[in-house]
Design a protein around this motif. Structure first.
Motif, PDB file in Angstrom:
ATOM      1  N   PRO A   1       8.414  10.191 -13.550  1.00 43.42           N
ATOM      2  CA  PRO A   1       7.796   8.919 -13.960  1.00 43.42           C
ATOM      3  C   PRO A   1       8.678   7.704 -13.705  1.00 43.42           C
ATOM      4  N   VAL A   2       9.990   7.854 -13.818  1.00 47.36           N
ATOM      5  CA  VAL A   2      10.859   6.697 -13.588  1.00 47.36           C
ATOM      6  C   VAL A   2      10.734   6.232 -12.139  1.00 47.36           C
ATOM      7  N   ALA A   3      10.727   7.185 -11.211  1.00 46.38           N
ATOM      8  CA  ALA A   3      10.563   6.826  -9.802  1.00 46.38           C
ATOM      9  C   ALA A   3       9.199   6.184  -9.578  1.00 46.38           C
ATOM     10  N   SER A   4       8.187   6.698 -10.281  1.00 48.03           N
ATOM     11  CA  SER A   4       6.842   6.121 -10.185  1.00 48.03           C
ATOM     12  C   SER A   4       6.856   4.648 -10.535  1.00 48.03           C
ATOM     13  N   VAL A   5       7.489   4.333 -11.658  1.00 46.08           N
ATOM     14  CA  VAL A   5       7.521   2.943 -12.102  1.00 46.08           C
ATOM     15  C   VAL A   5       8.267   2.084 -11.089  1.00 46.08           C
ATOM     16  N   LEU A   6       9.351   2.616 -10.546  1.00 45.66           N
ATOM     17  CA  LEU A   6      10.117   1.813  -9.591  1.00 45.66           C
ATOM     18  C   LEU A   6       9.296   1.536  -8.327  1.00 45.66           C
ATOM     19  N   TYR A   7       8.519   2.531  -7.873  1.00 43.74           N
ATOM     20  CA  TYR A   7       7.650   2.281  -6.728  1.00 43.74           C
ATOM     21  C   TYR A   7       6.613   1.219  -7.058  1.00 43.74           C
TER      22      TYR A   7
ATOM     23  N   LEU B   1       9.484   1.391 -18.499  1.00 39.97           N
ATOM     24  CA  LEU B   1      10.719   2.146 -18.308  1.00 39.97           C
ATOM     25  C   LEU B   1      11.348   2.498 -19.646  1.00 39.97           C
ATOM     26  N   PHE B   2      11.366   1.512 -20.547  1.00 43.52           N
ATOM     27  CA  PHE B   2      11.942   1.763 -21.876  1.00 43.52           C
ATOM     28  C   PHE B   2      11.209   2.905 -22.562  1.00 43.52           C
ATOM     29  N   VAL B   3       9.858   2.838 -22.523  1.00 43.78           N
ATOM     30  CA  VAL B   3       9.065   3.866 -23.207  1.00 43.78           C
ATOM     31  C   VAL B   3       9.351   5.235 -22.603  1.00 43.78           C
ATOM     32  N   ILE B   4       9.361   5.275 -21.257  1.00 42.40           N
ATOM     33  CA  ILE B   4       9.594   6.567 -20.595  1.00 42.40           C
ATOM     34  C   ILE B   4      10.968   7.117 -20.977  1.00 42.40           C
TER      35      ILE B   4
ATOM     36  N   VAL C   1       0.838  -1.198   0.000  1.00 41.01           N
ATOM     37  CA  VAL C   1       0.000   0.000   0.000  1.00 41.01           C
ATOM     38  C   VAL C   1       0.876   1.253   0.000  1.00 41.01           C
ATOM     39  N   GLY C   2       1.919   1.243   0.839  1.00 38.76           N
ATOM     40  CA  GLY C   2       2.785   2.410   0.929  1.00 38.76           C
ATOM     41  C   GLY C   2       3.445   2.729  -0.395  1.00 38.76           C
ATOM     42  N   ALA C   3       3.952   1.701  -1.061  1.00 36.73           N
ATOM     43  CA  ALA C   3       4.615   1.926  -2.347  1.00 36.73           C
ATOM     44  C   ALA C   3       3.614   2.422  -3.386  1.00 36.73           C
ATOM     45  N   ALA C   4       2.366   1.906  -3.316  1.00 41.67           N
ATOM     46  CA  ALA C   4       1.349   2.349  -4.277  1.00 41.67           C
ATOM     47  C   ALA C   4       1.044   3.830  -4.074  1.00 41.67           C
ATOM     48  N   VAL C   5       0.964   4.239  -2.789  1.00 45.56           N
ATOM     49  CA  VAL C   5       0.707   5.654  -2.517  1.00 45.56           C
ATOM     50  C   VAL C   5       1.883   6.496  -3.003  1.00 45.56           C
ATOM     51  N   MET C   6       3.103   6.035  -2.709  1.00 41.13           N
ATOM     52  CA  MET C   6       4.289   6.762  -3.157  1.00 41.13           C
ATOM     53  C   MET C   6       4.307   6.894  -4.674  1.00 41.13           C
ATOM     54  N   MET C   7       3.842   5.821  -5.332  1.00 39.53           N
ATOM     55  CA  MET C   7       3.874   5.815  -6.795  1.00 39.53           C
ATOM     56  C   MET C   7       3.069   6.972  -7.373  1.00 39.53           C
ATOM     57  N   ILE C   8       1.867   7.200  -6.821  1.00 36.29           N
ATOM     58  CA  ILE C   8       1.052   8.275  -7.401  1.00 36.29           C
ATOM     59  C   ILE C   8       1.483   9.641  -6.908  1.00 36.29           C
TER      60      ILE C   8
ATOM     61  N   ARG D   1       9.610  13.704 -18.546  1.00 37.86           N
ATOM     62  CA  ARG D   1       9.945  14.183 -17.203  1.00 37.86           C
ATOM     63  C   ARG D   1       8.677  14.683 -16.535  1.00 37.86           C
ATOM     64  N   GLY D   2       8.852  15.011 -15.269  1.00 38.58           N
ATOM     65  CA  GLY D   2       7.685  15.435 -14.487  1.00 38.58           C
ATOM     66  C   GLY D   2       6.934  16.591 -15.129  1.00 38.58           C
ATOM     67  N   GLU D   3       7.696  17.532 -15.735  1.00 37.50           N
ATOM     68  CA  GLU D   3       7.023  18.731 -16.233  1.00 37.50           C
ATOM     69  C   GLU D   3       6.132  18.433 -17.442  1.00 37.50           C
ATOM     70  N   HIS D   4       6.274  17.210 -18.041  1.00 37.63           N
ATOM     71  CA  HIS D   4       5.407  16.867 -19.168  1.00 37.63           C
ATOM     72  C   HIS D   4       3.993  16.532 -18.725  1.00 37.63           C
ATOM     73  N   PHE D   5       3.796  16.384 -17.426  1.00 39.20           N
ATOM     74  CA  PHE D   5       2.479  15.952 -16.966  1.00 39.20           C
ATOM     75  C   PHE D   5       1.681  17.107 -16.391  1.00 39.20           C
ATOM     76  N   GLY D   6       1.703  18.229 -17.067  1.00 34.67           N
ATOM     77  CA  GLY D   6       0.856  19.335 -16.669  1.00 34.67           C
ATOM     78  C   GLY D   6       1.399  20.087 -15.473  1.00 34.67           C
ATOM     79  N   GLY D   7       0.946  21.317 -15.323  1.00 35.99           N
ATOM     80  CA  GLY D   7       1.401  22.126 -14.200  1.00 35.99           C
ATOM     81  C   GLY D   7       0.537  21.890 -12.976  1.00 35.99           C
ATOM     82  N   LYS D   8       0.157  22.987 -12.337  1.00 35.15           N
ATOM     83  CA  LYS D   8      -0.662  22.852 -11.133  1.00 35.15           C
ATOM     84  C   LYS D   8      -2.065  22.405 -11.498  1.00 35.15           C
ATOM     85  N   GLN D   9      -2.632  21.541 -10.645  1.00 38.17           N
ATOM     86  CA  GLN D   9      -3.999  21.116 -10.879  1.00 38.17           C
ATOM     87  C   GLN D   9      -4.943  22.167 -10.328  1.00 38.17           C
ATOM     88  N   SER D  10      -6.114  22.274 -10.978  1.00 40.75           N
ATOM     89  CA  SER D  10      -7.104  23.208 -10.460  1.00 40.75           C
ATOM     90  C   SER D  10      -7.668  22.638  -9.160  1.00 40.75           C
ATOM     91  N   ARG D  11      -8.237  23.529  -8.361  1.00 36.53           N
ATOM     92  CA  ARG D  11      -8.738  23.077  -7.069  1.00 36.53           C
ATOM     93  C   ARG D  11      -9.904  22.112  -7.251  1.00 36.53           C
TER      94      ARG D  11
END
Lengths: 487, 177
Positions: free
Chosen positions: B27-33, B70-73, B15-22, B79-89
């Motif tokens: 993204p590379v760290a995400s996959v490793l989690y 991992l290969f695809v990433i 559970v902890g790793a799943a939470v860390m993943m999101i 990188r992180g910045e490819h996944f959008g900036g701040k989310q709206s509230r």
């Protein structure tokens, strides 16, 4: 040892091998004969229908493959929609798709094979795989114009939504398996009833399973509120594929719905599980689909988007028959889908022909079409009037039986709403007819139709007129399918 | 007792790793989690006598699919910045709301269903060879032969589709040359 009665799946195996043959033949002839492979595909579908007539009736693979009247009836619809989709795509193949012509037809056949397996599924895993086999080729086909941004976007949207809805569906199915301990749909019904008696209530878990399965299949059916993808995908995909999506794949969703909900989750809905009666949930969704589909269709300027919203509304009408869960209900749903096949495939075939000749999908560009192409305009008018449910065309009988089933089951409010929205729908269907007949001339239009498209149009019109005047044979066949559920 | 310790150990990691993943933006760290979470889940499967499923989870998911991720990433150099900036509230609030609702539903289900004595039949002892490779194979190739074979068609369709979508068209090639 389970029984493997391979005779029953001969039609499916034949169609699958025929799809491989089409792809190989196209490669072997260096992609020089687009017309020939088109006719070969249509021939293969017709041959499958003959095989279906020869080999049907029975159960195979441990109850997992059921060749019962319900499966037979819907397989006819699937084969019909594939036949008409292939028939109306000859010009597209010749003009717009230079490579992978064989694969286009092959993927249409693969999808049809998936629908046929789905219609026969008596068990959750094969049902799920049949559903995937239906939709995965359609993802690819929707994105078939690789240079067209809208088409690629349609394919990608459909892929993402399709994968998402499959995940939800799987979650729901796994809950059903967890509750009942079996994937066999009939056994599932018995085990759920036993579980109820043992535990005196399985409310929440089963409710969640029902909602998830409903959402999963609702996405495939484009039932409101799971319809967001439909207009964009319908607009972007090649038009014959849009037609296949709106008829074949929708009929596949309808039969999956019947297998899971009417066969697996209904038997004890009223008496024992009253709070979990899915009929009320589905009735609300059907009402939403009819209202939203019809009202959004009013404002559309693009014929494919208009037909997309109209098909969202049509599935609402189908669900009126579905919630009745009676002999007449199941029969009327089958009959409705059968008539919908002719009307919708025909309307999309006209849209395809029009787009092939003019490159336009806008309703305004149909102005004055009746002067230059009187036959096609007349055909289009018949298709649209049937979709609106004007007698003596078959669409009227279809709506009549569905509404009768709804009233019989006590959903009077839903039927009244359906009647009101049907009046609204007349406006946007008639708008196209008004454009074709009463708008000022547009001299540039001159439509050339290939022979195969003419065959499709004639099948569509003949079906609507014949079954509108004389609905008995199809209606009896459709009512016969209800015996599957023991009504 | 040891069983219970292992269970809690693996469950907390999963559970902890799943939470860390999101929570990761990289993204590379995400996959490793996710890899860590899946290995922990495999341990849970082994504890449930489902040795084969546990092994499959490691071989197929962590071994093949996530390595492919991992290969695809790395190929796309995401990188992180490819996944959008701040989310709206609103967006954040609705995501949290859906998560809470799903979680509450899960709790309700398990309170009602997953207690063995209330289910009765399902608490029965499992067979000696439950979860073994032989058992899985005999189910797969006897009882479930039909859906198993259907998946082969599905794979073929996926291959054909991948070729159609990924292959460069001939006309383009000529323009390139």
């Amino acid at each position: 040892m389970p029984d493997y009665n391979l005779r029953l799946i001969i039609p499916e195996i034949f169609l699958f091998l025929w799809a491989l043959f089409i792809i190989a033949f196209d490669l072997g002839t260096k992609r020089k004969n687009p017309k020939l492979i088109g006719y070969l595909t249509m021939g293969g579908i017709a041959a499958t229908a003959v095989l279906l007539y020869l080999y049907h009736g029975g159960i195979s693979f441990n109850n997992m493959f059921k060749s019962d009247p319900l499966a037979l009836f819907f397989k006819v619809i699937f084969l019909g929609s594939a036949f008409m989709a292939v028939g109306s795509s000859f010009d597209i193949i010749a003009q717009k798709i230079k490579n992978h012509r064989g694969e286009f037809f092959g993927l249409v056949l693969f999808s049809t094979v998936g629908m046929m397996f789905l219609a026969s599924a008596g068990e959750l895993i094969s049902l799920y795989i049949g559903l995937e086999l239906t939709t995965i080729p359609l993802f690819i086909l929707a994105a078939y114009y690789k240079d067209d941004r809208i088409s690629v976007e349609a394919g990608l949207k459909y892929l993402v939504i399709g994968a998402f809805s499959s995940a939800i569906l799987l979650y729901g199915l796994s809950l059903l398996y967890g509750l009942s301990g079996t994937t066999d749909i009939v056994m599932m019904k018995i085990n759920l009833a036993l579980l109820y008696l043992n535990t005196n209530g399985i409310g929440w878990a089963l409710l969640m399973a029902i909602v998830m399965v409903l959402a999963g299949i609702g996405f495939k059916l484009a039932l409101v509120p799971f319809h967001m993808w439909a207009p964009d995908v319908y607009q972007g995909a090649p038009t014959p594929i849009t037609a296949l999506l709106s008829v074949g794949s929708k009929a596949a969703g309808v039969v999956a719905f019947m297998r899971i909900f009417i066969d697996g989750l209904y038997g004890f809905a009223d008496a024992v599980m009253f709070p979990l009666d899915w009929g009320n949930i589905v009735a609300v969704l059907a009402a939403a689909a009819m209202i939203l589909g019809n009202i959004s269709a009013l404002r559309q300027k693009n014929i494919k988007r208009m037909l997309a919203y109209s098909s969202i509304a049509q599935i609402g009408y189908v669900m009126v028959g579905m919630v009745a869960v009676s002999e007449l209900g199941v029969g009327s749903v089958g009959y409705y889908m059968f008539i919908y096949l002719f009307a919708n495939m025909g309307a999309f075939a006209v849209a395809t022909i029009f787009n092939d000749n003019t490159g336009s999908d806008s309703i305004a560009s149909y102005a004055g079409l009746s002067k230059s192409s009187p036959m096609i305009s007349a055909f289009m008018a018949i298709f649209l009037l049937s979709l609106a449910g004007i007698p003596p065309l078959a669409g009227f009988a279809a709506k009549f039986f569905v509404f009768a089933a709804g009233i019989q089951a006590g959903y009077t409010w839903l039927v009244i709403l359906a009647l009101l929205t049907a009046v609204v729908s007349l406006y946007y269907y008639a708008n196209v007819i008004k454009m074709m007949y009463f708008a000022p001339d547009n001299p540039t239009i001159k439509l050339n139709t290939p022979l195969s498209a003419n065959i499709v149009l004639i099948i569509g019109v003949a079906g609507l007129i014949i079954f509108g005047v004389y609905p008995e044979p199809i209606l009896n066949f459709a009512l016969d399918t209800a015996r599957v559920f023991g009504f | 007792m040891l069983d219970l310790i292992i269970f809690y150990f693996a469950a907390v990691i999963a559970v902890g790793a799943a939470v860390m993943m999101i929570m990761q933006r990289n993204p590379v760290a995400s996959v490793l989690y996710l890899v860590v979470s899946l290995v922990a889940q495999a341990i849970l499967y082994v504890q449930l006598n489902a040795l084969f499923v546990g092994a499959l989870l490691i071989i197929i998911y962590t071994g093949a699919i996530l390595v492919l991720f991992l290969f695809v990433i790395m190929l796309l150099n995401l990188r992180g910045e490819h996944f959008g900036g701040k989310q709206s509230r609103m967006g954040r609030a609705s995501k949290i709301a859906i998560t809470v609702i799903l979680f509450a539903e899960m709790v309700a289900i398990f309170k009602q269903v997953a207690i063995p004595e209330r289910i009765g039949t399902q608490a029965a002892a499992v067979a000696e060879d439950f979860g073994s490779v032989e058992m899985v194979a005999s189910h797969l190739f006897k009882e479930y032969l039909y859906p198993f074979e259907l998946t082969s068609i599905l794979l073929l369709v996926a291959i054909v589709g991948a070729v159609v979508l990924a292959k460069r068209d001939k006309t383009e090639k000529m323009e390139d040359a």
